[in-house]
Structures are given as C-alpha cells and as structure tokens.
Design a protein around this motif. Structure first.
Motif, mmCIF file in Angstrom:
data_model
loop_
_atom_site.group_PDB
_atom_site.id
_atom_site.type_symbol
_atom_site.label_atom_id
_atom_site.label_comp_id
_atom_site.label_asym_id
_atom_site.label_seq_id
_atom_site.Cartn_x
_atom_site.Cartn_y
_atom_site.Cartn_z
ATOM 1 N N LEU A 126 8.824 10.858 5.565
ATOM 2 C CA LEU A 126 7.622 11.669 5.359
ATOM 3 C C LEU A 126 7.076 11.515 3.946
ATOM 4 N N SER A 127 7.977 11.403 2.988
ATOM 5 C CA SER A 127 7.543 11.213 1.604
ATOM 6 C C SER A 127 6.856 9.868 1.441
ATOM 7 N N LEU A 128 7.422 8.835 2.068
ATOM 8 C CA LEU A 128 6.806 7.510 2.015
ATOM 9 C C LEU A 128 5.436 7.522 2.687
ATOM 10 N N ARG A 129 5.344 8.264 3.794
ATOM 11 C CA ARG A 129 4.071 8.323 4.519
ATOM 12 C C ARG A 129 2.971 8.934 3.660
ATOM 13 N N ALA A 130 3.345 9.834 2.762
ATOM 14 C CA ALA A 130 2.356 10.443 1.870
ATOM 15 C C ALA A 130 1.838 9.445 0.838
ATOM 16 N N GLU A 131 2.615 8.377 0.577
ATOM 17 C CA GLU A 131 2.244 7.434 -0.478
ATOM 18 C C GLU A 131 1.857 6.046 0.025
ATOM 19 N N TYR A 132 2.387 5.619 1.180
ATOM 20 C CA TYR A 132 2.195 4.246 1.657
ATOM 21 C C TYR A 132 1.547 4.213 3.035
ATOM 22 N N TYR A 133 1.034 3.030 3.397
ATOM 23 C CA TYR A 133 0.465 2.834 4.729
ATOM 24 C C TYR A 133 1.573 2.771 5.772
ATOM 25 N N VAL A 134 1.296 3.327 6.954
ATOM 26 C CA VAL A 134 2.288 3.445 8.020
ATOM 27 C C VAL A 134 2.841 2.090 8.447
ATOM 28 N N GLU A 135 1.975 1.085 8.560
ATOM 29 C CA GLU A 135 2.447 -0.233 9.011
ATOM 30 C C GLU A 135 3.474 -0.843 8.050
ATOM 31 N N ASN A 136 3.318 -0.580 6.751
ATOM 32 C CA ASN A 136 4.290 -1.076 5.777
ATOM 33 C C ASN A 136 5.634 -0.346 5.921
ATOM 34 N N ILE A 137 5.575 0.947 6.215
ATOM 35 C CA ILE A 137 6.797 1.732 6.411
ATOM 36 C C ILE A 137 7.522 1.273 7.674
#
Length: 190
Positions: A122-133
């Motif tokens: 969730l923290s990554l989703r706040a900062e990065y694009y979903v496809e990269n995650i």
C-alpha cells in the motif's frame, strides 16, 4: 502504461527486504524438517494472488473501515521498523505458534505475504505506478520460489554466518525504508 525501470528496481528491493526470504531460510529448513515437504509452487502462487489482490483492494478495504492510506503507511512503518530491529539484533519480538503442516498457511501467509508485505504494497502504491509494483511482485515471487525449492542447498552454500550477514544487511535497509516511509507520511496526518 507507465513502466519505469527505476521504480521496478526500487519496489523489488523494498519487497525483497520486507519479505526477507533469505532470512527466512532457517524457518523454511525447520518446517521442512518437521513436515517433510514444502509445496513451493502452491505457496508461491497463493502468495502472488494475495499480494496482487491486496494491491488492488487493500485501499478500498481501508476506506471501508475509515482508515486513510497515510495512517496505514505510518502504522506500517512501525511494523517494518520492528521487523528491521528483529533482523539487525537477532531477537524475536513476535513469535507465532509452530505450524503442524508446511502448506499454504505458514509459508504463503504470513511468511511471504505477511503484515509487513501488505503495508509495503500500500505504501508503494501511494508512490509508484501499479504496473511497476506488479512486476516487482513477480520478480520477488520468482526469487521466493527458487529459495523455497532450493533452500537446503542455499543453506549449505551460505552457512549460518552467511545467512546472518545477509539478514543484518537487509535489516539495515529495512530500517532505512521504515524511516523514509514514516517521514513521507507523517506530515499528511496533521
């Protein structure tokens, strides 16, 4: 599509540190000794489904119960902080009951897709694009699968000292991630 190599690498490293599959080799070896066989493919597949599903519906679940992503990220930074302390100092702050079988439950959840992983997603989703995650999740699941499949060989190659050094290095990385996560989200709460 917003593919960004830097985001993929960063997200992969964060997830790798949080999942800590290398540091979990002693746990995996212990499970294998107790129950005989670990279902590497099934555990990896279920962990992937859990992580991708949480990536997409985790924020909606939080909204449903009235928690914003920033609050969750700050709370998650504390979890990641304590995970890092455990890794660096070699102590156990949280001890779960020993499982009777090495099936999906102890391996896929909570060992691979546990609270720290969910918080990080969730923290990554706040900062990065979903496809990269998502790419970062798949990269990590490949690593997880390889470690699960070849854990006995990896343990022999690295030895206890090698595993300890790797665990401490990723503990320091995780500690830095926790501090950054806290600092990036605390201002949004006030």
């Amino acid at each position: 599509m917003n593919f960004d190599f830097k985001e993929i690498v960063t997200a992969s490293m964060i997830l790798f540190a949080v999942i800590d599959i290398i540091g979990s080799i002693p746990i995996i070896i212990s499970l294998r000794g107790k129950v005989g066989h670990i279902q590497s493919e099934k555990a990896s597949l279920v962990a992937t489904v859990i992580m991708v599903a949480f990536l997409f519906v985790g924020e909606e679940i939080l909204n449903l119960i009235g928690i914003d992503v920033n609050s969750f990220a700050v709370a998650g930074s504390f979890i990641i902080f304590f995970l890092a302390i455990e890794m660096i100092l070699g102590i156990t702050l949280y001890k779960d009951d020993a499982p009777e079988t090495a099936s999906v439950v102890p391996i896929a959840f909570p060992l691979i897709a546990g609270a720290g992983t969910m918080t990080s997603l969730l923290s990554l989703r706040a900062e990065y694009y979903v496809e990269n995650i998502i790419i970062a999740i798949f990269i990590n699941i490949v690593v997880v699968y390889i470690v699960l499949k070849f854990s006995a060989r990896i343990e022999k190659v690295l030895g206890n000292n090698g595993l300890s050094v790797i665990r401490k290095i990723f503990g320091v990385i995780l500690l830095a991630i926790a501090v950054k996560l806290f600092a990036a989200n605390i201002n949004e709460l006030f």
